[in-house]
Design a protein around this motif. Structure first.
Motif, PDB file in Angstrom:
ATOM      1  N   THR A  97      -1.131  -6.822   4.432  1.00 30.00           N
ATOM      2  CA  THR A  97      -1.322  -5.511   4.541  1.00 30.00           C
ATOM      3  C   THR A  97      -0.646  -4.675   3.695  1.00 30.00           C
ATOM      4  N   VAL A  98       0.611  -4.269   4.421  1.00 27.08           N
ATOM      5  CA  VAL A  98       1.194  -3.365   3.454  1.00 27.08           C
ATOM      6  C   VAL A  98       1.708  -4.124   2.047  1.00 27.08           C
ATOM      7  N   PHE A  99       2.084  -5.077   1.885  1.00 26.13           N
ATOM      8  CA  PHE A  99       3.371  -4.824   0.773  1.00 26.13           C
ATOM      9  C   PHE A  99       1.377  -5.264  -0.171  1.00 26.13           C
ATOM     10  N   ALA A 100       0.567  -5.602   0.587  1.00 26.69           N
ATOM     11  CA  ALA A 100      -0.782  -5.907  -0.987  1.00 26.69           C
ATOM     12  C   ALA A 100      -1.201  -5.168  -1.149  1.00 26.69           C
ATOM     13  N   VAL A 101      -1.067  -3.437  -0.851  1.00 28.89           N
ATOM     14  CA  VAL A 101      -1.239  -2.134  -0.432  1.00 28.89           C
ATOM     15  C   VAL A 101      -0.701  -1.829  -1.675  1.00 28.89           C
ATOM     16  N   MET A 102       1.136  -2.025  -1.469  1.00 29.42           N
ATOM     17  CA  MET A 102       1.828  -1.901  -2.577  1.00 29.42           C
ATOM     18  C   MET A 102       1.855  -2.632  -3.810  1.00 29.42           C
ATOM     19  N   CYS A 103       1.280  -3.370  -3.858  1.00 25.60           N
ATOM     20  CA  CYS A 103       0.607  -3.911  -4.903  1.00 25.60           C
ATOM     21  C   CYS A 103      -0.748  -2.697  -5.792  1.00 25.60           C
ATOM     22  N   ALA A 104      -1.614  -2.761  -4.933  1.00 28.90           N
ATOM     23  CA  ALA A 104      -3.038  -2.439  -5.361  1.00 28.90           C
ATOM     24  C   ALA A 104      -2.287  -1.128  -5.850  1.00 28.90           C
ATOM     25  N   GLY A 105      -1.847  -0.022  -5.311  1.00 25.26           N
ATOM     26  CA  GLY A 105      -0.939   0.806  -6.005  1.00 25.26           C
ATOM     27  C   GLY A 105      -0.882   1.227  -7.080  1.00 25.26           C
ATOM     28  N   MET A 106       0.444  -0.175  -7.571  1.00 21.86           N
ATOM     29  CA  MET A 106       1.007   0.273  -8.780  1.00 21.86           C
ATOM     30  C   MET A 106       0.325  -0.192  -9.599  1.00 21.86           C
ATOM     31  N   TYR A 107      -1.337  -0.882  -9.369  1.00 19.00           N
ATOM     32  CA  TYR A 107      -1.713  -0.874 -10.626  1.00 19.00           C
ATOM     33  C   TYR A 107      -2.962   1.434 -11.384  1.00 19.00           C
ATOM     34  N   PRO A 108      -3.135   0.997 -10.008  1.00 13.25           N
ATOM     35  CA  PRO A 108      -3.836   2.602 -11.084  1.00 13.25           C
ATOM     36  C   PRO A 108      -2.271   3.286 -11.697  1.00 13.25           C
ATOM     37  N   LEU A 109      -1.725   3.725 -10.610  1.00 11.36           N
ATOM     38  CA  LEU A 109      -0.607   4.690 -11.864  1.00 11.36           C
ATOM     39  C   LEU A 109      -0.120   3.836 -12.668  1.00 11.36           C
TER      40      LEU A 109
ATOM     41  N   VAL B 214      -7.153   7.927  -4.404  1.00 14.32           N
ATOM     42  CA  VAL B 214      -6.149   8.315  -4.040  1.00 14.32           C
ATOM     43  C   VAL B 214      -6.366   8.964  -2.468  1.00 14.32           C
ATOM     44  N   PHE B 215      -6.667   9.517  -1.984  1.00 16.50           N
ATOM     45  CA  PHE B 215      -6.616  10.269  -0.616  1.00 16.50           C
ATOM     46  C   PHE B 215      -6.965   8.993   0.172  1.00 16.50           C
ATOM     47  N   ALA B 216      -7.790   8.309  -0.102  1.00 18.05           N
ATOM     48  CA  ALA B 216      -7.919   7.082   0.617  1.00 18.05           C
ATOM     49  C   ALA B 216      -6.816   5.879   0.577  1.00 18.05           C
ATOM     50  N   VAL B 217      -6.600   5.459  -0.526  1.00 20.77           N
ATOM     51  CA  VAL B 217      -5.730   4.290  -0.816  1.00 20.77           C
ATOM     52  C   VAL B 217      -3.694   4.674   0.036  1.00 20.77           C
ATOM     53  N   SER B 218      -3.707   6.196   0.222  1.00 17.89           N
ATOM     54  CA  SER B 218      -2.568   6.989   0.031  1.00 17.89           C
ATOM     55  C   SER B 218      -2.691   7.374   2.268  1.00 17.89           C
ATOM     56  N   THR B 219      -3.899   7.800   2.839  1.00 12.08           N
ATOM     57  CA  THR B 219      -4.138   7.155   4.036  1.00 12.08           C
ATOM     58  C   THR B 219      -3.500   6.198   4.296  1.00 12.08           C
ATOM     59  N   TYR B 220      -4.246   5.308   3.455  1.00  9.59           N
ATOM     60  CA  TYR B 220      -4.177   3.708   4.110  1.00  9.59           C
ATOM     61  C   TYR B 220      -3.029   3.008   4.270  1.00  9.59           C
ATOM     62  N   ALA B 221      -2.106   3.908   3.170  1.00  7.88           N
ATOM     63  CA  ALA B 221      -0.732   2.823   2.657  1.00  7.88           C
ATOM     64  C   ALA B 221      -0.505   3.380   4.140  1.00  7.88           C
TER      65      ALA B 221
END
Lengths: 220, 464
Positions: free
Chosen positions: B120-132, B165-172
């Motif tokens: 989960t942690v690594f997948a969220v990192m990969c996910a977060g990269m894209y919108p940024l 932004v809030f949902a993903v950063s909270t989730y991470a």
């Protein structure tokens, strides 16, 4: 293998939580405020020019009107930089051999421009129009400061977007009578005996000044 | 390697013959030993090459701009958003397993939760990269945060993109905390078992002075339960918000109320597929099939089957509403999916997400690693295609035929996708190498107690 951490590490690690929190808070504050520093926005720093033109002398001591040189400020988005013949009107007689004015004479002789460095240089993505501000009663001084007291030209204000919005959200805090736009050091309390608040609201009504905060007002 | 599960109870969650000591030795041994399976080196090496490709793509993107990617008018969202949604969906299994299954007292979560949380942690990192990176100017990404900036502006709170932004950063944040808190007792085990000074120091620092005291366990249990309670709503909220990115728009195929539930189910579907993708090889290479037993695989396959049906129902409702709404544009969108230029992707999606997972109805295949792996890969591909269909097909032909166009990922799009796969795999392999991939403390609760001895929950059973 024996444990490597002594008991005191517990206290240290607890303390480090507080320290880490403070460090993060400090970094956050620094990040937010770095763009407000003169280091980044070069506010209040005199800028090198080919001729050390002084507004203190021309505006303050001689009392030349802003529009004598910035001729298009009332009709155009651009306030206007005087051609060297405006300078030469006086300087062909006064200080006519001063070495400091050589770049001006040279430009006059060769019909080229004096290469001034722009002091109030907005980014390309910002649309700004001088005429609307001047015609609605925003004084030169409100943005440019006491130019009559600037030996060398500098930016009085940061030109950060929050600075623009401070007026666009509440223009009444800065409006003045239309005939006082070019006056330096004008004060409503001293001159008219009314507060800026009171005068501003009245002028806002009279001159149909609107608070413009739509993105497309400036970013077109 | 223990093959004993195959002879013993088929529903056992732990192979026979395990005691608390053997569990500690086995799981901590994977990390502390000098010997690692050859496969570890092979996979990590290949993955690291692809992770470097990610670095290269990002550099190219920084210096050239997002024009190196495929999106253009009219398809303004491409691989960047497809992959964002794909990765964040994969991240959902972690929280589901750690939080919801914990609260529901599903004991079988125990041996897979650690690796699912890491995933989960690594997948969220990969996910977060894209919108940024999709913003085009990632160095201005702080504009997304509500901070008193020099623009004198807040972000647009009415936009689903800012909710994202809030949902993903909270989730991470919560996923990392959950992962870390769960690791603390195991860090202490590694610290105590370590033979090298550097291991002792690093694991010791990470263990935060854990001494296995009753008070430590008491607080640990409370914290863990609180985190589980806090992250439970996140399982539903994060992908709901992601679905709002689409559903709040008016584009045909996006503007539907079924999106939130069907996105959440799809996320869990994708997440479990990825957990299977990762745990099946680990089981073989590290011989932990006595800890991740056939029963675990069986249960995961059932979750896959159930969520697969919810997703299938979502597709059916989507299609039905296109017809039932009577809207020309919605109807056209459906026909365009079925027969338009992207028909192949749509029919492949139905095949991989709806049809192929049906083999999981057969109990024997639910315990067959080859069948499971096949279905897991099929779902991985299918869920990627789902996002491709939603984004590309809806955007490429909307209301005005004069503005129609086509989309294809550029080579840099593909490079970045492969790059994030490489980054994800590298990170996961490093996790397997340096952290206990199965929770030592929690596994001990599954050790059969001696007759006559009764003990409490996980905490009491976790002493070694």
């Amino acid at each position: 293998m024996a444990q490597v951490f002594p008991k005191s590490s517990n206290t240290l690690s607890k303390a480090s939580i507080v320290v880490a929190g403070l460090v993060v808070a400090a970094l956050g504050l620094a990040t937010i405020n770095i763009n407000r520093t003169t280091y980044v926005n070069t506010q209040s720093m005199p800028i090198d020019q080919v001729v050390q033109f002084t507004h203190t002398h021309h505006v303050g001591s001689l009392g030349i009107d802003c529009r004598f040189c910035h001729f298009s400020v009332e009709e155009s988005s651009f306030a206007g930089i005087p051609p060297s013949k405006t300078c030469m009107g006086c300087h062909s007689v006064v200080w006519k051999d001063a070495p400091i004015l050589e770049p001006v004479r040279e430009s006059y002789r060769n019909d080229t421009s004096v290469e001034w460095t722009r002091v109030h240089d907005l980014p390309e993505f910002v649309y700004f129009n001088h005429s609307i501000h001047v015609n609605k009663g925003v004084g030169c001084e409100s943005c440019h400061g006491r130019v009559d007291k600037m030996p060398l030209m500098m930016r009085e204000n940061s030109l950060n977007m929050e600075w623009c919005l401070a007026c666009h959200r509440a223009p009444e805090k800065f409006l003045r009578p239309k005939d006082k736009v070019f006056t330096m050091g004008w004060d409503p309390v001293k001159e008219l005996g009314v507060s800026q608040e009171e005068l501003g609201l009245k002028l806002k009504e009279e001159n149909h000044v609107q608070s413009r905060t739509n993105c497309a007002t400036c970013h077109r | 390697m223990s093959q004993s599960t195959h002879h013993g109870d088929p529903d056992a969650l732990i192979g026979p013959g395990h005691t608390m000591a053997t569990l500690t030795d086995k799981i901590s041994g994977i990390v502390l030993t000098q010997k690692h399976p050859l496969q570890w080196f092979a996979i990590t090496g290949i993955a690291a090459i692809f992770a470097s490709l990610l670095g290269l793509t990002v550099l190219n993107l920084f210096f050239t701009g997002i024009g190196v990617w495929g999106p253009n008018n009219p398809v303004g969202w491409g691989f960047d958003i497809i992959n964002f949604v794909w990765w964040i969906g994969i991240g959902h299994a972690g929280t589901l397993i750690s939080a919801i299954l914990l609260l529901l007292k599903q004991e079988w979560r125990t041996s897979i939760n650690r690796s699912a949380e890491a995933m989960t942690v690594f997948a969220v990192m990969c996910a977060g990269m894209y919108p940024l990176l999709h913003t085009g100017r990632p160095w201005l990404a702080y504009w997304l945060l509500p901070i008193p900036n020099t623009m004198g502006m807040w972000p647009q709170f009415r936009s689903p993109l800012i909710w994202d932004v809030f949902a993903v950063s909270t989730y991470a944040t919560v996923s990392m905390l959950f992962w870390y808190v769960g690791l603390i007792p195991d860090f202490a085990v590694l610290r105590d078992k370590a033979t090298k000074k550097v291991q002792k120091v690093v694991y010791g620092m990470l263990a935060l002075g854990w001494r296995n005291a009753a008070r430590h366990w008491d607080r640990y249990e409370t914290a863990y339960l609180l985190l589980a309670g806090m992250s439970t709503p996140l399982v539903l909220s994060v992908h709901t918000v992601v679905s709002f990115d689409f559903a709040a728009g008016i584009i045909p195929g996006w503007h539907t109320t079924v999106f939130p539930p069907y996105f959440v189910a799809g996320a869990i579907f994708a997440g479990f597929a990825m957990v299977l993708t990762l745990s099946i090889p680990l089981r073989i290479w590290y011989g932990v099939d006595d800890l991740i037993t056939d029963k675990h695989l069986d249960n995961m396959a059932k979750v896959l089957l159930a969520t697969g049906w919810i997703v299938t129902y979502g597709y059916a409702v989507e299609a039905f509403m296109c017809f039932y709404s009577g809207s020309t544009y919605e109807e056209f969108m459906l026909l365009n999916r079925l027969k338009g230029p992207y028909w192949f992707q749509y029919w492949s999606l139905l095949l991989t997400n709806c049809l192929l997972p049906q083999i999981m109805w057969i109990p024997k295949l639910r315990r067959n690693i080859w069948a499971l792996y096949f279905v897991a890969m099929s779902v991985n591909i299918g869920m990627w295609l789902e996002r491709y269909i939603i984004i590309v097909v809806s955007l490429h032909r909307d209301f005005l035929p004069s503005s129609w166009g086509m989309y294809a990922g550029s080579r840099w799009d593909w490079a970045m996708f492969l790059g994030t796969l490489g980054f994800f795999t590298t990170a996961f392999m490093l996790f397997v190498r340096f952290l206990p991939m199965i929770s030592i403390a929690e596994m001990k609760a599954l050790v059969p107690h001696k007759p006559g001895l009764t003990t409490g929950g996980r905490g009491a059973a976790a002493h070694h």
